[in-house]
Design a protein around this motif. Structure first.
Motif, mmCIF file in Angstrom:
data_model
loop_
_atom_site.group_PDB
_atom_site.id
_atom_site.type_symbol
_atom_site.label_atom_id
_atom_site.label_comp_id
_atom_site.label_asym_id
_atom_site.label_seq_id
_atom_site.Cartn_x
_atom_site.Cartn_y
_atom_site.Cartn_z
ATOM 1 N N MET A 114 -1.581 -17.415 -21.347
ATOM 2 C CA MET A 114 -1.456 -16.904 -19.988
ATOM 3 C C MET A 114 -1.684 -18.056 -19.019
ATOM 4 O O MET A 114 -2.557 -18.873 -19.230
ATOM 5 N N ASN A 115 -0.908 -18.052 -17.928
ATOM 6 C CA ASN A 115 -1.002 -19.136 -16.964
ATOM 7 C C ASN A 115 -1.065 -18.582 -15.545
ATOM 8 O O ASN A 115 -0.148 -18.758 -14.757
ATOM 9 N N LEU A 116 -2.180 -17.902 -15.221
ATOM 10 C CA LEU A 116 -2.361 -17.414 -13.861
ATOM 11 C C LEU A 116 -2.608 -18.611 -12.953
ATOM 12 O O LEU A 116 -3.449 -19.449 -13.252
ATOM 13 N N LYS A 117 -1.873 -18.687 -11.847
ATOM 14 C CA LYS A 117 -1.965 -19.859 -10.985
ATOM 15 C C LYS A 117 -2.856 -19.643 -9.771
ATOM 16 O O LYS A 117 -3.617 -20.518 -9.395
ATOM 17 N N LYS A 118 -2.715 -18.513 -9.118
ATOM 18 C CA LYS A 118 -3.494 -18.220 -7.912
ATOM 19 C C LYS A 118 -3.297 -16.755 -7.563
ATOM 20 O O LYS A 118 -2.446 -16.085 -8.124
ATOM 21 N N VAL A 119 -4.059 -16.280 -6.621
ATOM 22 C CA VAL A 119 -3.850 -14.930 -6.099
ATOM 23 C C VAL A 119 -2.621 -14.988 -5.206
ATOM 24 O O VAL A 119 -2.562 -15.795 -4.279
ATOM 25 N N HIS A 120 -1.636 -14.151 -5.477
ATOM 26 C CA HIS A 120 -0.409 -14.143 -4.689
ATOM 27 C C HIS A 120 -0.596 -13.412 -3.365
ATOM 28 O O HIS A 120 -0.202 -13.892 -2.312
ATOM 29 N N HIS A 121 -1.194 -12.221 -3.419
ATOM 30 C CA HIS A 121 -1.446 -11.467 -2.198
ATOM 31 C C HIS A 121 -2.530 -10.433 -2.435
ATOM 32 O O HIS A 121 -2.897 -10.151 -3.572
ATOM 33 N N ILE A 122 -3.008 -9.898 -1.353
ATOM 34 C CA ILE A 122 -3.977 -8.809 -1.369
ATOM 35 C C ILE A 122 -3.333 -7.669 -0.589
ATOM 36 O O ILE A 122 -2.750 -7.897 0.471
ATOM 37 N N ALA A 123 -3.412 -6.454 -1.113
ATOM 38 C CA ALA A 123 -2.793 -5.301 -0.453
ATOM 39 C C ALA A 123 -3.870 -4.389 0.114
ATOM 40 O O ALA A 123 -4.875 -4.119 -0.539
ATOM 41 N N ILE A 124 -3.632 -3.939 1.336
ATOM 42 C CA ILE A 124 -4.546 -3.033 2.035
ATOM 43 C C ILE A 124 -3.732 -1.859 2.557
ATOM 44 O O ILE A 124 -2.625 -2.043 3.054
ATOM 45 N N ILE A 125 -4.290 -0.671 2.454
ATOM 46 C CA ILE A 125 -3.646 0.510 3.018
ATOM 47 C C ILE A 125 -4.363 0.878 4.308
ATOM 48 O O ILE A 125 -5.587 1.025 4.324
ATOM 49 N N GLY A 126 -3.595 1.006 5.369
ATOM 50 C CA GLY A 126 -4.134 1.422 6.656
ATOM 51 C C GLY A 126 -3.526 2.738 7.073
ATOM 52 O O GLY A 126 -2.505 3.173 6.524
ATOM 53 N N SER A 127 -4.125 3.355 8.075
ATOM 54 C CA SER A 127 -3.658 4.682 8.486
ATOM 55 C C SER A 127 -2.886 4.661 9.806
ATOM 56 O O SER A 127 -2.156 5.594 10.099
ATOM 57 N N ASN A 128 -3.056 3.605 10.602
ATOM 58 C CA ASN A 128 -2.452 3.585 11.924
ATOM 59 C C ASN A 128 -1.748 2.245 12.139
ATOM 60 O O ASN A 128 -2.398 1.199 12.198
ATOM 61 N N TYR A 129 -0.443 2.286 12.274
ATOM 62 C CA TYR A 129 0.385 1.078 12.393
ATOM 63 C C TYR A 129 -0.077 0.183 13.538
ATOM 64 O O TYR A 129 -0.325 -1.008 13.351
ATOM 65 N N GLU A 130 -0.180 0.736 14.742
ATOM 66 C CA GLU A 130 -0.520 -0.067 15.921
ATOM 67 C C GLU A 130 -1.921 -0.662 15.808
ATOM 68 O O GLU A 130 -2.135 -1.837 16.096
ATOM 69 N N GLN A 131 -2.900 0.143 15.405
ATOM 70 C CA GLN A 131 -4.281 -0.337 15.309
ATOM 71 C C GLN A 131 -4.430 -1.420 14.254
ATOM 72 O O GLN A 131 -5.074 -2.441 14.494
ATOM 73 N N SER A 132 -3.854 -1.204 13.066
ATOM 74 C CA SER A 132 -3.991 -2.186 11.989
ATOM 75 C C SER A 132 -3.272 -3.483 12.317
ATOM 76 O O SER A 132 -3.804 -4.577 12.098
ATOM 77 N N LYS A 133 -2.071 -3.375 12.855
ATOM 78 C CA LYS A 133 -1.317 -4.583 13.224
ATOM 79 C C LYS A 133 -2.077 -5.357 14.298
ATOM 80 O O LYS A 133 -2.239 -6.575 14.207
ATOM 81 N N HIS A 134 -2.562 -4.676 15.320
ATOM 82 C CA HIS A 134 -3.330 -5.330 16.383
ATOM 83 C C HIS A 134 -4.571 -6.025 15.805
ATOM 84 O O HIS A 134 -4.871 -7.177 16.139
ATOM 85 N N PHE A 135 -5.293 -5.342 14.936
ATOM 86 C CA PHE A 135 -6.521 -5.884 14.362
ATOM 87 C C PHE A 135 -6.250 -7.163 13.570
ATOM 88 O O PHE A 135 -6.872 -8.199 13.813
ATOM 89 N N TYR A 136 -5.326 -7.094 12.626
ATOM 90 C CA TYR A 136 -5.095 -8.244 11.736
ATOM 91 C C TYR A 136 -4.310 -9.378 12.407
ATOM 92 O O TYR A 136 -4.572 -10.555 12.132
ATOM 93 N N VAL A 137 -3.378 -9.051 13.300
ATOM 94 C CA VAL A 137 -2.551 -10.086 13.936
ATOM 95 C C VAL A 137 -3.211 -10.600 15.220
ATOM 96 O O VAL A 137 -3.487 -11.791 15.354
#
Length: 126
Positions: free
Chosen positions: A1-24
């Protein structure tokens, strides 16, 4: 096995506008792509911060995340910072409440937690 790195992390949010505003707007992630998925009636926003990708899924009517008592699964997402004190001041100026700063007993470095709009614990660590 040759794991190189973490590709991504997934998060589930409930509100598009609030989550986008928070993270961006508040945390400074940049948007790679945004997609509405009509077959699922949800959104998927791919974000990036210093080479790490975050998949943000906005799904209506998901069950709330159990935090206390803690449940199995992702415990928290931690970000490295140069200064916890400075980062706490910046977060607080943006209206983000942080827990009291404390020292990690294993590293001796400062750390603290804050929460995203859906109560996912986020850590900053020197």
């Amino acid at each position: 096995m040759n794991l190189k790195k973490v590709h991504h992390i997934a998060i589930i949010g409930s509100n598009y506008e609030q989550s986008k505003h928070f993270y961006v707007d508040l945390l400074g992630f940049s948007i790679i792509r945004e997609n509405y998925r009509p077959e699922r009636d949800d959104y998927k926003i791919d974000l990036q911060l210093d080479g790490i990708e975050l998949e943000l899924f906005i799904i209506k009517n998901c069950p709330k995340r159990p935090s206390y008592p803690e449940a199995y699964g992702l415990r928290h997402l931690a970000f490295a910072v140069d200064s916890v004190d400075n980062t706490v001041r910046e977060l607080n100026k943006k209206g983000i409440i942080t827990e009291p700063i404390r020292f990690d007993i294993y590293t001796g470095k400062k750390m603290t937690f804050f929460y995203d709009p859906d109560n996912l614990p986020l850590e900053i660590h020197e």
